[in-house]
Design a protein around this motif. Structure first.
Motif, mmCIF file in Angstrom:
data_model
loop_
_atom_site.group_PDB
_atom_site.id
_atom_site.type_symbol
_atom_site.label_atom_id
_atom_site.label_comp_id
_atom_site.label_asym_id
_atom_site.label_seq_id
_atom_site.Cartn_x
_atom_site.Cartn_y
_atom_site.Cartn_z
ATOM 1 N N GLU A 95 19.026 39.497 30.981
ATOM 2 C CA GLU A 95 20.302 40.212 31.099
ATOM 3 C C GLU A 95 20.814 40.201 32.543
ATOM 4 N N ILE A 96 19.908 40.344 33.503
ATOM 5 C CA ILE A 96 20.318 40.266 34.911
ATOM 6 C C ILE A 96 20.820 38.856 35.228
ATOM 7 N N GLY A 97 20.175 37.839 34.658
ATOM 8 C CA GLY A 97 20.639 36.464 34.841
ATOM 9 C C GLY A 97 22.049 36.268 34.303
ATOM 10 N N ASN A 98 22.328 36.827 33.113
ATOM 11 C CA ASN A 98 23.681 36.748 32.548
ATOM 12 C C ASN A 98 24.680 37.448 33.458
ATOM 13 N N ASN A 99 24.290 38.591 33.997
ATOM 14 C CA ASN A 99 25.154 39.332 34.899
ATOM 15 C C ASN A 99 25.449 38.513 36.152
ATOM 16 N N LEU A 100 24.418 37.896 36.700
ATOM 17 C CA LEU A 100 24.600 37.055 37.882
ATOM 18 C C LEU A 100 25.519 35.871 37.576
ATOM 19 N N PHE A 101 25.385 35.321 36.371
ATOM 20 C CA PHE A 101 26.253 34.219 35.945
ATOM 21 C C PHE A 101 27.722 34.652 35.994
ATOM 22 N N TYR A 102 28.036 35.791 35.367
ATOM 23 C CA TYR A 102 29.431 36.229 35.316
ATOM 24 C C TYR A 102 29.928 36.737 36.662
ATOM 25 N N LEU A 103 29.055 37.296 37.487
ATOM 26 C CA LEU A 103 29.446 37.665 38.845
ATOM 27 C C LEU A 103 29.833 36.412 39.628
ATOM 28 N N THR A 104 29.043 35.365 39.464
ATOM 29 C CA THR A 104 29.339 34.095 40.137
ATOM 30 C C THR A 104 30.621 33.484 39.592
ATOM 31 N N ALA A 105 30.825 33.596 38.285
ATOM 32 C CA ALA A 105 32.068 33.093 37.692
ATOM 33 C C ALA A 105 33.281 33.834 38.259
ATOM 34 N N LEU A 106 33.130 35.136 38.468
ATOM 35 C CA LEU A 106 34.216 35.913 39.074
ATOM 36 C C LEU A 106 34.484 35.413 40.490
ATOM 37 N N CYS A 107 33.424 35.179 41.246
ATOM 38 C CA CYS A 107 33.590 34.619 42.593
ATOM 39 C C CYS A 107 34.327 33.288 42.537
ATOM 40 N N ASN A 108 33.945 32.439 41.607
ATOM 41 C CA ASN A 108 34.609 31.136 41.472
ATOM 42 C C ASN A 108 36.089 31.300 41.162
ATOM 43 N N SER A 109 36.424 32.220 40.262
ATOM 44 C CA SER A 109 37.826 32.429 39.882
ATOM 45 C C SER A 109 38.665 32.886 41.057
ATOM 46 N N LEU A 110 38.043 33.663 41.933
ATOM 47 C CA LEU A 110 38.768 34.202 43.077
ATOM 48 C C LEU A 110 38.567 33.380 44.347
ATOM 49 N N ASP A 111 37.913 32.226 44.199
ATOM 50 C CA ASP A 111 37.643 31.325 45.316
ATOM 51 C C ASP A 111 36.885 32.041 46.442
ATOM 52 N N ILE A 112 35.810 32.737 46.034
ATOM 53 C CA ILE A 112 34.943 33.458 46.966
ATOM 54 C C ILE A 112 33.558 32.831 46.899
ATOM 55 N N ASN A 113 32.950 32.613 48.048
ATOM 56 C CA ASN A 113 31.616 32.034 48.094
ATOM 57 C C ASN A 113 30.574 33.149 48.014
ATOM 58 N N LEU A 114 29.732 33.094 46.994
ATOM 59 C CA LEU A 114 28.719 34.120 46.760
ATOM 60 C C LEU A 114 27.747 34.230 47.930
ATOM 61 N N TYR A 115 27.346 33.124 48.488
ATOM 62 C CA TYR A 115 26.420 33.147 49.623
ATOM 63 C C TYR A 115 27.037 33.857 50.826
ATOM 64 N N ASP A 116 28.331 33.619 51.065
ATOM 65 C CA ASP A 116 29.016 34.293 52.172
ATOM 66 C C ASP A 116 29.031 35.803 51.968
ATOM 67 N N ILE A 117 29.240 36.239 50.733
ATOM 68 C CA ILE A 117 29.223 37.674 50.428
ATOM 69 C C ILE A 117 27.846 38.251 50.718
ATOM 70 N N MET A 118 26.804 37.547 50.286
ATOM 71 C CA MET A 118 25.448 38.041 50.519
ATOM 72 C C MET A 118 25.131 38.099 52.009
ATOM 73 N N LEU A 119 25.574 37.110 52.756
ATOM 74 C CA LEU A 119 25.365 37.132 54.204
ATOM 75 C C LEU A 119 26.078 38.312 54.861
ATOM 76 N N LYS A 120 27.327 38.550 54.471
ATOM 77 C CA LYS A 120 28.076 39.671 55.032
ATOM 78 C C LYS A 120 27.392 40.994 54.701
ATOM 79 N N GLU A 121 26.940 41.132 53.478
ATOM 80 C CA GLU A 121 26.267 42.368 53.072
ATOM 81 C C GLU A 121 24.945 42.526 53.806
#
Length: 134
Positions: A95-121
């Protein structure tokens, strides 16, 4: 190397997302996947019984400081008694994997890099430490 893994994952999500490509679909699937995580954890306690959840209100003194909060809340893990069985762990990880999938899909839709978000956080946590108040 880590950024390559994140970028590869983000690209793979983009390639494999076929049906739910609209922003509204992704947002609702992300919310649904979070609810499924919550349900899987709850079922670990209520259906399987491999864990017990015991919690109570944390009383903060009126003149508390940051260190007091850390000491009072440091045993929050102690509200969980027992360990996840293999079956519950597999379900929750899925279930966490599915959540990560859709979180990443949201990042893709908004043209946001997931790694950059993690680095900033990470940098915010590293800089502010306990003063992030989370």
């Amino acid at each position: 190397m880590k950024d390559v893994i994140f970028d590869d994952f983000q690209n793979s999500v983009n390639e494999s997302l076929l049906r739910h490509r609209s922003l509204l679909d992704i947002m609702t699937k992300l919310q649904e996947s979070q609810a499924r995580i919550n349900r899987a954890v709850a079922k670990s306690a209520t259906n399987c019984g491999c864990i017990e959840i015991q919690t109570k209100k944390v009383h903060l003194p009126k003149d508390f400081n940051i260190e007091d909060i850390k000491i009072l809340t440091k045993n929050s893990k102690s509200s969980i008694k027992g360990n996840l069985c293999e079956s519950c762990r597999d379900i929750i990880e899925s279930e966490i994997g599915n959540n990560l999938f859709y979180l990443t899909a949201l990042c893709n839709s908004l043209d946001i890099n997931l790694y950059d978000i993690m680095l900033k956080e990470y940098n915010k946590i590293d800089t502010l430490g306990k003063y992030t108040f989370r």
